[in-house]
Design a protein around this motif. Structure first.
Motif, PDB file in Angstrom:
ATOM      1  N   LEU A   1      -2.782   3.373  28.729  1.00  0.00           N
ATOM      2  CA  LEU A   1      -3.002   3.700  29.925  1.00  0.00           C
ATOM      3  C   LEU A   1      -4.482   3.670  30.044  1.00  0.00           C
ATOM      4  CD1 LEU A   1      -0.574   6.704  31.067  1.00  0.00           C
ATOM      5  CD2 LEU A   1      -0.647   4.270  31.899  1.00  0.00           C
ATOM      6  N   ARG A   2      -5.341   4.001  29.359  1.00  0.00           N
ATOM      7  CA  ARG A   2      -6.915   4.008  29.276  1.00  0.00           C
ATOM      8  C   ARG A   2      -7.187   2.525  29.261  1.00  0.00           C
ATOM      9  NH1 ARG A   2     -10.147   6.814  24.355  1.00  0.00           N
ATOM     10  NH2 ARG A   2      -9.524   4.978  23.318  1.00  0.00           N
ATOM     11  N   ASP A   3      -6.565   1.770  28.323  1.00  0.00           N
ATOM     12  CA  ASP A   3      -6.871   0.333  28.476  1.00  0.00           C
ATOM     13  C   ASP A   3      -6.612  -0.425  29.576  1.00  0.00           C
ATOM     14  OD1 ASP A   3      -7.562   0.537  25.849  1.00  0.00           O
ATOM     15  OD2 ASP A   3      -5.893  -0.291  24.880  1.00  0.00           O
ATOM     16  N   LEU A   4      -5.367   0.058  30.332  1.00  0.00           N
ATOM     17  CA  LEU A   4      -5.160  -0.445  31.558  1.00  0.00           C
ATOM     18  C   LEU A   4      -6.071  -0.047  32.789  1.00  0.00           C
ATOM     19  CD1 LEU A   4      -1.544  -0.367  31.076  1.00  0.00           C
ATOM     20  CD2 LEU A   4      -2.657  -2.405  31.449  1.00  0.00           C
ATOM     21  N   GLY A   5      -7.005   0.854  32.499  1.00  0.00           N
ATOM     22  CA  GLY A   5      -7.893   1.465  33.412  1.00  0.00           C
ATOM     23  C   GLY A   5      -7.387   2.391  34.145  1.00  0.00           C
ATOM     24  N   LYS A   6      -6.108   3.193  33.830  1.00  0.00           N
ATOM     25  CA  LYS A   6      -5.529   4.039  34.458  1.00  0.00           C
ATOM     26  C   LYS A   6      -6.084   5.563  33.928  1.00  0.00           C
ATOM     27  CE  LYS A   6      -1.600   1.280  35.720  1.00  0.00           C
ATOM     28  NZ  LYS A   6      -0.120   1.183  35.488  1.00  0.00           N
ATOM     29  N   ILE A   7      -7.229   6.141  34.109  1.00  0.00           N
ATOM     30  CA  ILE A   7      -8.004   6.909  33.610  1.00  0.00           C
ATOM     31  C   ILE A   7      -7.343   8.222  33.842  1.00  0.00           C
ATOM     32  CG2 ILE A   7     -10.124   8.082  33.032  1.00  0.00           C
ATOM     33  CD1 ILE A   7     -10.032   5.118  32.128  1.00  0.00           C
ATOM     34  N   ARG A   8      -7.036   8.371  34.984  1.00  0.00           N
ATOM     35  CA  ARG A   8      -6.445   9.717  35.398  1.00  0.00           C
ATOM     36  C   ARG A   8      -5.211  10.069  34.543  1.00  0.00           C
ATOM     37  NH1 ARG A   8      -6.367  11.742  41.471  1.00  0.00           N
ATOM     38  NH2 ARG A   8      -8.487  11.678  41.024  1.00  0.00           N
ATOM     39  N   GLU A   9      -4.222   9.024  34.582  1.00  0.00           N
ATOM     40  CA  GLU A   9      -2.881   9.422  33.837  1.00  0.00           C
ATOM     41  C   GLU A   9      -3.180   9.385  32.301  1.00  0.00           C
ATOM     42  OE1 GLU A   9       0.479   6.825  35.018  1.00  0.00           O
ATOM     43  OE2 GLU A   9      -0.862   5.744  36.369  1.00  0.00           O
TER      44      GLU A   9
ATOM     45  N   MET B   1      -5.974  10.606  30.830  1.00  0.00           N
ATOM     46  CA  MET B   1      -6.235  12.035  30.627  1.00  0.00           C
ATOM     47  C   MET B   1      -5.269  12.968  30.612  1.00  0.00           C
ATOM     48  SD  MET B   1      -9.468  11.923  29.599  1.00  0.00           S
ATOM     49  CE  MET B   1     -10.371  13.210  29.740  1.00  0.00           C
ATOM     50  N   ASP B   2      -4.354  12.600  31.413  1.00  0.00           N
ATOM     51  CA  ASP B   2      -3.138  13.725  31.663  1.00  0.00           C
ATOM     52  C   ASP B   2      -2.472  13.599  30.432  1.00  0.00           C
ATOM     53  OD1 ASP B   2      -3.880  14.567  34.233  1.00  0.00           O
ATOM     54  OD2 ASP B   2      -2.447  13.259  35.324  1.00  0.00           O
ATOM     55  N   CYS B   3      -2.277  12.345  29.642  1.00  0.00           N
ATOM     56  CA  CYS B   3      -1.519  12.381  28.598  1.00  0.00           C
ATOM     57  C   CYS B   3      -2.199  13.041  27.464  1.00  0.00           C
ATOM     58  CB  CYS B   3      -1.489  10.914  28.260  1.00  0.00           C
ATOM     59  SG  CYS B   3       0.046  10.012  29.085  1.00  0.00           S
ATOM     60  N   PHE B   4      -3.502  12.939  27.324  1.00  0.00           N
ATOM     61  CA  PHE B   4      -4.203  13.473  26.155  1.00  0.00           C
ATOM     62  C   PHE B   4      -4.152  14.936  26.371  1.00  0.00           C
ATOM     63  CE2 PHE B   4      -7.258   9.272  26.546  1.00  0.00           C
ATOM     64  CZ  PHE B   4      -6.397   8.827  25.664  1.00  0.00           C
ATOM     65  N   ASN B   5      -4.474  15.519  27.504  1.00  0.00           N
ATOM     66  CA  ASN B   5      -4.517  16.874  27.867  1.00  0.00           C
ATOM     67  C   ASN B   5      -2.868  17.512  27.412  1.00  0.00           C
ATOM     68  OD1 ASN B   5      -7.157  17.153  28.588  1.00  0.00           O
ATOM     69  ND2 ASN B   5      -6.506  16.692  30.727  1.00  0.00           N
ATOM     70  N   ARG B   6      -1.989  16.967  27.697  1.00  0.00           N
ATOM     71  CA  ARG B   6      -0.651  17.304  27.137  1.00  0.00           C
ATOM     72  C   ARG B   6      -0.375  17.324  25.729  1.00  0.00           C
ATOM     73  NH1 ARG B   6       3.587  13.428  30.149  1.00  0.00           N
ATOM     74  NH2 ARG B   6       5.071  14.694  28.995  1.00  0.00           N
ATOM     75  N   ALA B   7      -1.062  15.993  25.160  1.00  0.00           N
ATOM     76  CA  ALA B   7      -0.686  16.268  23.639  1.00  0.00           C
ATOM     77  C   ALA B   7      -1.604  17.184  22.858  1.00  0.00           C
ATOM     78  CB  ALA B   7      -1.109  14.835  23.265  1.00  0.00           C
TER      79      ALA B   7
ATOM     80  N   TRP C   1     -10.566  13.472  19.965  1.00  0.00           N
ATOM     81  CA  TRP C   1     -11.639  12.224  19.891  1.00  0.00           C
ATOM     82  C   TRP C   1     -11.552  11.281  20.863  1.00  0.00           C
ATOM     83  CZ3 TRP C   1     -15.858  10.644  18.266  1.00  0.00           C
ATOM     84  CH2 TRP C   1     -16.239   9.380  17.867  1.00  0.00           C
ATOM     85  N   ASP C   2     -10.198  10.862  21.134  1.00  0.00           N
ATOM     86  CA  ASP C   2     -10.068   9.737  22.163  1.00  0.00           C
ATOM     87  C   ASP C   2     -10.346  10.507  23.698  1.00  0.00           C
ATOM     88  OD1 ASP C   2      -9.374   7.024  21.396  1.00  0.00           O
ATOM     89  OD2 ASP C   2      -8.308   7.932  20.016  1.00  0.00           O
ATOM     90  N   ARG C   3     -10.077  11.585  23.718  1.00  0.00           N
ATOM     91  CA  ARG C   3     -10.510  12.240  24.964  1.00  0.00           C
ATOM     92  C   ARG C   3     -11.907  12.270  25.192  1.00  0.00           C
ATOM     93  NH1 ARG C   3      -8.727  18.342  26.832  1.00  0.00           N
ATOM     94  NH2 ARG C   3     -10.198  18.773  24.845  1.00  0.00           N
ATOM     95  N   ALA C   4     -12.632  12.637  24.157  1.00  0.00           N
ATOM     96  CA  ALA C   4     -14.105  12.530  24.324  1.00  0.00           C
ATOM     97  C   ALA C   4     -14.582  11.034  24.571  1.00  0.00           C
ATOM     98  CB  ALA C   4     -14.835  13.240  23.022  1.00  0.00           C
TER      99      ALA C   4
ATOM    100  N   LEU D   1     -16.519   6.963  28.521  1.00  0.00           N
ATOM    101  CA  LEU D   1     -16.231   5.687  29.084  1.00  0.00           C
ATOM    102  C   LEU D   1     -16.565   5.902  30.520  1.00  0.00           C
ATOM    103  CD1 LEU D   1     -14.761   2.918  29.037  1.00  0.00           C
ATOM    104  CD2 LEU D   1     -12.636   4.031  29.333  1.00  0.00           C
ATOM    105  N   ILE D   2     -16.166   6.942  31.357  1.00  0.00           N
ATOM    106  CA  ILE D   2     -16.229   7.089  32.706  1.00  0.00           C
ATOM    107  C   ILE D   2     -17.605   7.689  33.256  1.00  0.00           C
ATOM    108  CG2 ILE D   2     -13.725   7.174  33.217  1.00  0.00           C
ATOM    109  CD1 ILE D   2     -14.062  10.215  33.525  1.00  0.00           C
ATOM    110  N   GLY D   3     -18.306   7.777  32.137  1.00  0.00           N
ATOM    111  CA  GLY D   3     -19.723   8.129  32.343  1.00  0.00           C
ATOM    112  C   GLY D   3     -20.223   9.608  32.517  1.00  0.00           C
ATOM    113  N   ASP D   4     -19.234  10.522  31.935  1.00  0.00           N
ATOM    114  CA  ASP D   4     -19.329  11.931  32.041  1.00  0.00           C
ATOM    115  C   ASP D   4     -19.963  12.160  30.765  1.00  0.00           C
ATOM    116  OD1 ASP D   4     -19.216  14.625  32.115  1.00  0.00           O
ATOM    117  OD2 ASP D   4     -17.217  14.685  32.668  1.00  0.00           O
TER     118      ASP D   4
END
Length: 469
Positions: free
Chosen positions: A133-141, A143-149, A161-164, A169-172
């Motif tokens: 989903l990150r590769d597809l540019g669907k960042i919110r989705e 991050m939801d997956c990362f947080n769930r996992a 690590w990938d959440r970081a 990637l989004i400049g945060d």
């Protein structure tokens, strides 16, 4: 790094009592576990010769083939496994990983969603879905997956690590660099230890500090910008460790007092600190990122002069290939040759490794001056780049070098580019003299060059006109 899900053989203690295909499967799985991939593939193949409809062997064969970089063959194995057992969430997730490797992102997303649908309580499947989903540019989705996992599994370091990286990637940058420290928990990057205390960030008050190397050449060049901030924090002596090829180059960075090759035993210092943790230490944000270039010293000290090309009014450096792992960012030299038809423009290759032979393979010796025999280290490359009018390069260490010396640079990016290039931008906050060209779809270099070619011809025309007496 997304992980595959292996099927482990369920066998009795007495393996000899099992059918021949189970015995072979168990031996192959053992080789697989030990990292002996060639033996594992051979073992799975023999297992499938004995029992062609063995779904678990097909799944594991796909995992082993993916580990060998044979992604299309891996996909075929997963499809055969799923034809036999369509409700296997592990095989769906594994197939999604292989499809992601070859850039078939939409198909990968479908596969991962199916895996999560079948087994929504598996953190591995949810994490793998987040990656695509990150590769597809669907960042919110994503991050939801990362947080769930992460909520489902304590210390899920790969996902942390990938959440970081996604925050970066989004400049945060504040959250991203704070959590960049999770890299030390990954099996592939254990923290290094030295016989001295770790710097706590307080004013150094004249103390000496060792900044130690990690990761690749490009990372070291990119992060060298933070070294002067250490000096400003009161360091009396700054010793920088690096790879041999960067020794002369990084010695020119402001604030460096001594250079150390990574293989050498470091001198006694008061404290040490990882170079790539400096953004966290200094609380770097997008707004405070040091972006003044050049931050590498005057390349004239290296005494390298570009070979002259008769009639050349403009000088352009090129790099078209890099390492194939973890992502192959290479672009064919054929595309570059398409812009070499303009008189008065000289092209210089900075290509290293086997791909420099593309020049001869494509018959481009008269069009390109190969600098490889003249380049001993990155300091030589920096000296040559400072004499160019433009550098056109794929995402590689030379891209960072060109940006760091303040050369006008065009960087050509794959679709799912590294975090440091951010999203949907044609500039780069790390390198103000850089312009970015992005693939609109995985593998689509043709679309990139439909932008680069007219832009290049326009730039040449403008520069030629500007230089008319």
């Amino acid at each position: 790094m997304n992980g595959d899900i292996n099927t482990q053989p369920a066998v009795q203690t007495d393996l000899s009592a099992q059918p021949a295909h189970i015995q072979m499967f168990a031996r192959a799985a053992d080789d697989h576990k030990k990292g002996h991939m060639d033996a594992a593939v051979a073992g799975y193949a023999e297992t499938l010769r004995l029992k062609p409809d063995f779904a678990d062997a097909l799944n594991n064969m796909g995992v082993a083939l993916r580990a060998q970089g044979k992604f299309e063959a891996a996909v075929a194995c997963y499809k055969r496994s799923l034809a036999l057992r369509p409700n296997n969430p592990g095989a769906w997730s594994n197939m999604g990983n292989a499809l992601r490797e070859v850039g078939r992102l939409e198909e990968a997303c479908v596969a991962h969603r199916k895996a999560v649908e079948l087994k929504g309580d598996a953190p591995e499947g949810i994490y793998n879905l987040g990656l695509v989903l990150r590769d597809l540019g669907k960042i919110r989705e994503a991050m939801d997956c990362f947080n769930r996992a992460i909520a489902m599994r304590d210390n899920y370091f790969d996902c942390l690590w990938d959440r970081a990286l996604t925050w970066l990637l989004i400049g945060d940058y504040k959250r991203g660099f704070d959590h960049y420290e999770w890299r030390w928990k990954l099996d592939r990057s254990p923290p290094r230890k030295f016989d001295m205390p770790v710097w706590d960030g307080k004013d150094l008050g004249g103390k000496s500090i060792l900044l130690h190397a990690e990761q690749g050449y490009g990372d070291m060049i990119e992060w060298a910008r933070f070294i002067p901030l250490v000096k400003q924090r009161g360091a009396g002596r700054v010793i920088v460790e690096c790879q041999t090829g960067l020794l002369r180059l990084l010695a020119t960075v402001e604030g460096v007092d001594e250079m150390l090759v990574k293989a050498q035993k470091p001198p006694k210092c008061d404290v040490y600190y990882p170079l790539l943790s400096l953004p966290k230490m200094f609380g770097v944000t997008m707004e405070t990122l040091p972006s003044t270039v050049p931050y590498l010293g005057p390349p004239e000290i290296h005494g390298k002069k570009l070979p002259a090309v008769n009639g050349a009014k403009l000088k352009v450096g090129i790099v078209w290939a890099g390492k194939t792992t973890p992502k192959d960012r290479s672009c064919g030299l054929e595309h570059f040759i398409e812009i070499m038809d303009i008189p008065g423009v000289a092209f210089y290759s900075f290509q290293k490794g086997g791909r420099k032979d593309d020049i001869v393979r494509l018959g481009a010796e008269t069009l390109i001056t190969d600098l490889d025999p003249l380049i001993e280290d990155f300091a030589d490359s920096a000296a040559f780049m400072s004499q160019l009018d433009l550098v056109i390069t794929i995402d590689s260490a030379p891209a960072h070098l060109a940006g760091a010396v303040g050369a006008k640079t065009w960087c050509l990016l794959i679709h799912n580019a590294d975090w440091r290039w951010l999203l949907d931008r044609d500039d780069c906050p790390w390198y103000p003299t850089m312009r970015v060209f992005r693939q609109p779809r995985p593998g689509d270099w043709t679309a990139v060059w439909k932008q680069v070619t007219p832009a290049f011809r326009e730039w040449v025309a403008t520069e030629m006109a500007r230089r008319q007496p």
